[in-house]
Design an enzyme around this catalytic site. Structure first.
Site, mmCIF file in Angstrom:
data_model
loop_
_atom_site.group_PDB
_atom_site.id
_atom_site.type_symbol
_atom_site.label_atom_id
_atom_site.label_comp_id
_atom_site.label_asym_id
_atom_site.label_seq_id
_atom_site.Cartn_x
_atom_site.Cartn_y
_atom_site.Cartn_z
ATOM 1 C CE LYS A 124 63.174 -3.547 37.575
ATOM 2 N NZ LYS A 124 63.107 -2.158 38.073
ATOM 3 C CG ASP A 164 62.364 -4.309 41.296
ATOM 4 O OD1 ASP A 164 62.071 -3.183 40.880
ATOM 5 O OD2 ASP A 164 61.559 -5.273 41.273
#
Length: 444
Positions: A124, A164
């Site tokens: 991430k 995201d």
């Protein structure tokens, strides 16, 4: 192994990272019994190795705003585990981004990706930059500056970022363009790309659609259908929009949407026509959800989330820890029969405990919202083949993946009284796949 030992170790070693601590605790507590059935895991110190990221890249991101002022943000890429494939996970641009949040997201992503059956590790990234209120030119300059800090550690066989919160097709396009120029190659290094340059059909819809497909699978275990069920949906971005779209298609009635300012409650239901208004409002005009209430004359509650409204099903699709223990108690009082998470870790530990005490159908995000990364993995496959599948082909593969994830959750999560603990099932299924891969590859 005692789960408390690992949790205490993580808290001592990495203080002031509550989101990361929470994610680790939820996983290690649910896998403790299975882990202890494998003494070879303990001998290899596997769990401690698994909960700590492989690599963390942090860097300064310097860019110029439209007024000629130089701005500075922090950028990160957390590469958590690549035992089963190249690192894979989104990039988040939001003022709240910090290392604790990204470590929790990368940790969760590792197990989520393992559940998809596709060969992807977990990662991430992001920055404490918010696109809200910025011009397209400012966003482009920021995205390009961000890629300058991360491009050397990503690649089609190394680490494949996606979108995201705060990062959609526009931002992915800017980042891909800069990466292509710096690396001197045209490869599938980013997913969520535009259809014109390697993106997959159904990718924008995938997280929302996949969540509803998983919900269908859960309801089917109780011989319940979605038709006529009233649904509380939080958020109003990509995930929430396509969750609503699929709910409407299957005969359910979404009645709420929200953003950081508040939520709307439409007792008549959000129809396909009303949803189109939301899509234009949020995607084209960057508007606020209160404008829905102004347009359609329904209830708007500023500064709150929609969990006090009466409905049958809740689908949190905004951000982490958006359902508290008090929210969960209200949901139970109002007769909620199922909670399926479209966001990452949107329920606090107290809320999860309440859901499970009441034996409702509860799907954690690592299982229910895996549709997005699943189609990202399918996009990687199409890029490797230099080929595009039809929307129907991708959708069928997505349905199969979500069904397979549900099957594994039931396999590992069914308790002695027949209740399916989807948290335990998802954690054990994902953990065992990653653990076996790590053991096979030696001590690294």
């Amino acid at each position: 192994m005692k789960s408390s030992n690992i949790i205490d170790l993580i808290k001592r070693r990495f203080p002031n990272e509550p989101e990361y601590h929470q994610a680790v605790q939820e996983v290690v507590e649910s896998i403790e019994d299975v882990y202890n059935e494998h003494p070879e895991f303990e001998k290899a110190n596997l769990l401690e190795r698994l909960v700590i990221p492989d690599k963390i890249h942090s860097f300064r991101v310097t860019w110029m705003d439209d007024n000629g002022n130089v701005q500075t943000n922090m950028g990160y890429r957390v590469q958590h585990n690549n035992a089963i494939g190249p690192y894979k996970g989104g990039v988040r641009f939001h003022a709240s981004v910090n290392l604790s949040i990204l470590k929790f997201l990368a940790f969760e992503q590792t197990f989520k990706n393992a559940l998809t059956t596709l060969p992807m590790g977990g990662a991430k990234g992001g920055a404490d930059f918010s696109p809200r209120g910025k011009s397209d030119a400012e966003i482009m300059r920021f995205c390009q500056a961000f890629v300058e800090g991360v491009w050397k550690v990503i690649g089609p066989d190394t680490d494949v970022p996606a979108g995201d919160i705060g990062v959609g097709g526009r931002e992915v396009g800017y980042m891909f363009g800069k990466y292509k120029k710096l690396a001197g190659e045209f490869t599938g290094t980013f997913t969520g790309k535009g259809r014109e340059f390697g993106g997959s059909l159904i990718r924008p819809e995938a997280t929302g659609y996949g969540n509803v497909y998983f919900l269908q699978q859960m309801l089917a275990t109780k011989n319940i259908t979605l038709a006529g069920k009233r649904c509380l949906v939080s958020g109003s971005g990509n995930v929430a929009q396509y969750t609503c779209e699929k709910l409407i298609e299957l005969g359910a009635i979404p009645v709420t949407l929200s953003d950081s300012d508040g939520y709307i409650y439409d007792p008549d239901g959000i129809t396909a026509e009303k949803l189109q208004f939301v899509m234009e409002l949020k995607n084209l005009y960057r508007g606020r959800i209160r404008e829905y209430a102004e347009e359609f004359g329904c209830k708007y509650v500023p500064g709150e989330r929609p969990w006090s409204e009466k409905a049958d099903i809740a689908l949190p699709s905004a951000t982490q820890n958006e359902i508290s223990g008090d929210d969960a108690r209200r949901l139970m009082q109002n007769g909620i029969i199922a909670v399926s998470e479209g966001a990452n870790m949107p329920s606090t530990p107290e809320a999860i405990e309440i859901f499970q005490q009441h034996k409702i159908l509860y799907a954690p995000g690592k299982a229910a919202n895996a549709g997005g990364v699943s189609v990202s993995g399918l996009e990687m496959t199409q890029n490797s083949e230099r080929y595009s599948w039809t929307a129907e082909q991708v959708d069928e593969k997505l349905k199969w993946i979500m069904s397979n994830i549900h099957e594994n959750c039931v396999k590992y999560g069914t308790e002695s009284d027949g209740y399916v603990n989807y948290v335990k099932g998802a954690n054990i299924a994902g953990f065992m796949k990653v653990a076996k891969a790590m053991m096979s590859q030696g001590i690294l």
